[in-house]
Write a protein that holds these residues in place. Structure first.
Motif, mmCIF file in Angstrom:
data_model
loop_
_atom_site.group_PDB
_atom_site.id
_atom_site.type_symbol
_atom_site.label_atom_id
_atom_site.label_comp_id
_atom_site.label_asym_id
_atom_site.label_seq_id
_atom_site.Cartn_x
_atom_site.Cartn_y
_atom_site.Cartn_z
ATOM 1 N N ARG A 146 7.505 -39.892 -48.375
ATOM 2 C CA ARG A 146 6.350 -39.162 -47.832
ATOM 3 C C ARG A 146 5.264 -39.012 -48.897
ATOM 4 N N ARG A 147 5.691 -38.732 -50.129
ATOM 5 C CA ARG A 147 4.706 -38.649 -51.210
ATOM 6 C C ARG A 147 4.002 -39.998 -51.395
ATOM 7 N N GLN A 148 4.787 -41.055 -51.309
ATOM 8 C CA GLN A 148 4.200 -42.387 -51.460
ATOM 9 C C GLN A 148 3.184 -42.651 -50.352
ATOM 10 N N ARG A 149 3.512 -42.234 -49.134
ATOM 11 C CA ARG A 149 2.578 -42.423 -48.024
ATOM 12 C C ARG A 149 1.307 -41.618 -48.243
ATOM 13 N N ALA A 150 1.437 -40.394 -48.764
ATOM 14 C CA ALA A 150 0.253 -39.569 -49.028
ATOM 15 C C ALA A 150 -0.636 -40.233 -50.075
ATOM 16 N N GLN A 151 0.005 -40.781 -51.130
ATOM 17 C CA GLN A 151 -0.768 -41.483 -52.149
ATOM 18 C C GLN A 151 -1.424 -42.730 -51.573
ATOM 19 N N LEU A 152 -0.696 -43.411 -50.707
ATOM 20 C CA LEU A 152 -1.241 -44.605 -50.075
ATOM 21 C C LEU A 152 -2.435 -44.246 -49.192
ATOM 22 N N ALA A 153 -2.346 -43.120 -48.476
ATOM 23 C CA ALA A 153 -3.459 -42.694 -47.618
ATOM 24 C C ALA A 153 -4.704 -42.429 -48.458
ATOM 25 N N GLU A 154 -4.522 -41.810 -49.620
ATOM 26 C CA GLU A 154 -5.659 -41.573 -50.514
ATOM 27 C C GLU A 154 -6.250 -42.893 -50.984
ATOM 28 N N ARG A 155 -5.358 -43.830 -51.317
ATOM 29 C CA ARG A 155 -5.835 -45.132 -51.770
ATOM 30 C C ARG A 155 -6.598 -45.846 -50.666
ATOM 31 N N ILE A 156 -6.107 -45.734 -49.425
ATOM 32 C CA ILE A 156 -6.781 -46.362 -48.297
ATOM 33 C C ILE A 156 -8.179 -45.772 -48.125
ATOM 34 N N GLU A 157 -8.287 -44.446 -48.255
ATOM 35 C CA GLU A 157 -9.606 -43.807 -48.158
ATOM 36 C C GLU A 157 -10.536 -44.313 -49.252
ATOM 37 N N ASP A 158 -9.991 -44.445 -50.465
ATOM 38 C CA ASP A 158 -10.801 -44.974 -51.572
ATOM 39 C C ASP A 158 -11.272 -46.390 -51.266
ATOM 40 N N LEU A 159 -10.378 -47.211 -50.739
ATOM 41 C CA LEU A 159 -10.739 -48.590 -50.424
ATOM 42 C C LEU A 159 -11.754 -48.650 -49.293
ATOM 43 N N GLN A 160 -11.629 -47.743 -48.316
ATOM 44 C CA GLN A 160 -12.594 -47.710 -47.221
ATOM 45 C C GLN A 160 -13.977 -47.309 -47.736
ATOM 46 N N ARG A 161 -14.009 -46.337 -48.666
ATOM 47 C CA ARG A 161 -15.295 -45.955 -49.261
ATOM 48 C C ARG A 161 -15.883 -47.122 -50.047
ATOM 49 N N LEU A 162 -15.022 -47.817 -50.793
ATOM 50 C CA LEU A 162 -15.481 -48.982 -51.538
ATOM 51 C C LEU A 162 -16.014 -50.051 -50.597
ATOM 52 N N ASP A 163 -15.321 -50.261 -49.483
ATOM 53 C CA ASP A 163 -15.767 -51.260 -48.508
ATOM 54 C C ASP A 163 -17.130 -50.892 -47.948
ATOM 55 N N ARG A 164 -17.355 -49.609 -47.664
ATOM 56 C CA ARG A 164 -18.662 -49.184 -47.142
ATOM 57 C C ARG A 164 -19.756 -49.419 -48.184
ATOM 58 N N ARG A 165 -19.440 -49.126 -49.466
ATOM 59 C CA ARG A 165 -20.432 -49.366 -50.520
ATOM 60 C C ARG A 165 -20.740 -50.856 -50.646
ATOM 61 N N LEU A 166 -19.691 -51.688 -50.577
ATOM 62 C CA LEU A 166 -19.897 -53.126 -50.658
ATOM 63 C C LEU A 166 -20.708 -53.633 -49.466
ATOM 64 N N GLU A 167 -20.466 -53.065 -48.294
ATOM 65 C CA GLU A 167 -21.221 -53.462 -47.115
ATOM 66 C C GLU A 167 -22.701 -53.133 -47.287
ATOM 67 N N ARG A 168 -22.991 -51.916 -47.795
ATOM 68 C CA ARG A 168 -24.382 -51.531 -48.019
ATOM 69 C C ARG A 168 -25.021 -52.419 -49.097
ATOM 70 N N MET A 169 -24.263 -52.714 -50.149
ATOM 71 C CA MET A 169 -24.807 -53.565 -51.206
ATOM 72 C C MET A 169 -25.120 -54.957 -50.669
ATOM 73 N N THR A 170 -24.210 -55.496 -49.863
ATOM 74 C CA THR A 170 -24.433 -56.812 -49.265
ATOM 75 C C THR A 170 -25.659 -56.798 -48.366
ATOM 76 N N ASP A 171 -25.750 -55.785 -47.505
ATOM 77 C CA ASP A 171 -26.896 -55.680 -46.603
ATOM 78 C C ASP A 171 -28.197 -55.529 -47.379
ATOM 79 N N ALA A 172 -28.156 -54.758 -48.472
ATOM 80 C CA ALA A 172 -29.366 -54.546 -49.263
ATOM 81 C C ALA A 172 -29.822 -55.845 -49.910
#
Length: 270
Positions: free
Chosen positions: A91-117
């Motif tokens: 369960r702890r591993q899943r919680a850490q993974l969820a945080e990592r997924i959120e970080d990756l999703q934020r990174l993906d949004r930043r990359l999307e904006r950078m690409t669009d820009a």
């Protein structure tokens, strides 16, 4: 099962055979052995170490937990600590993974904006651009600019900064540029002379404001001054604010350049 691989006189499998069987490298098995996570527990009559069926089963468990993302220390705890709660560890591993997924999703949004820009220049709809920059603004301007300067360092800087800029920040920047242009027109009408302290302050203010888009050197500012005067679109814009403003603006930029040791007649984009 290990018995299927046992040869005459052997009690188990060699490290190479186990590596092939479970799909890891020999180097990995050696490392797990060195750290005491999984070691061959049998020996041949000649003293060679081999993996038993029980050893291989442990290796399969290690691989399963490793594929779930657990580090070696956590795997050791789950397998060897009788008090360890494997469910809680997972369960702890899943919680850490969820945080990592959120970080990756934020990174993906930043990359999307950078690409669009990089592709669009300004990340605003046509309606937002007209609302912020005025009805005479052409939303195709950023596309035209990309066609002209898309491969330059300045376009890259413009895109990188644009990707981080909010509509409110665009509005504030637009209002600051409009205020500067009004002050330029008032200064020209008041007879402010090129090279004067007041003219120099206006030139410096323009360079600092424009550097919100990309770093503007004094040489580059001279090149912009030429364009403001010679380009029909820019000249019409500045002369629409006050007749003769395009030429006067170039004059104060040129005189400022001379004051800083730059010959405006030979200045290049650098």
């Amino acid at each position: 099962m290990v018995e299927r691989h046992v040869r005459h006189g052997q009690t188990g499998l060699t490290v190479g055979a186990v590596a092939d069987l479970i799909g890891v490298s020999v180097r990995t098995l050696h490392h797990w052995d060195e750290v005491g996570l999984a070691s061959p527990s049998a020996r041949t009559a000649a003293g060679y170490r081999q993996y038993t069926e029980h050893d291989v089963e442990r290796l399969h468990r290690i691989i399963a937990y490793r594929e779930a993302g657990l580090g070696l220390a956590a795997v050791r705890e789950v397998l060897d600590d009788a008090a360890a709660d494997a469910g809680a560890t997972l369960r702890r591993q899943r919680a850490q993974l969820a945080e990592r997924i959120e970080d990756l999703q934020r990174l993906d949004r930043r990359l999307e904006r950078m690409t669009d820009a990089h592709e669009r220049g300004i990340l605003l709809s046509d309606e937002e651009q007209n609302d912020i920059f005025g009805d005479d603004w052409d939303p195709r301007g950023p596309e035209n600019a990309r066609n002209l300067w898309g491969g330059t360092d300045q376009w890259a800087q413009f895109a990188e900064r644009s990707a981080q800029r909010t509509p409110a920040q665009w509005r504030a920047l637009s209002e600051a540029m409009s205020a500067l242009q009004r002050d330029l027109a008032d200064a020209m009408s008041a007879g402010v002379a090129p090279g004067s302290t007041e003219a120099e302050a206006l030139v410096e203010r323009h360079r600092e404001l424009f550097s919100n888009f990309f770093t503007l050197s004094r040489d580059m500012q001279v090149c912009l001054g030429r364009m403001f005067e010679s380009d029909p679109g820019f000249a019409a814009h500045y002369d629409g604010i006050r007749h003769g403003l395009a030429s006067w603006f170039r004059q104060i930029i040129d005189e400022s350049a001379r004051m800083h040791g730059i010959d405006p007649d030979t200045a290049v984009w650098r």
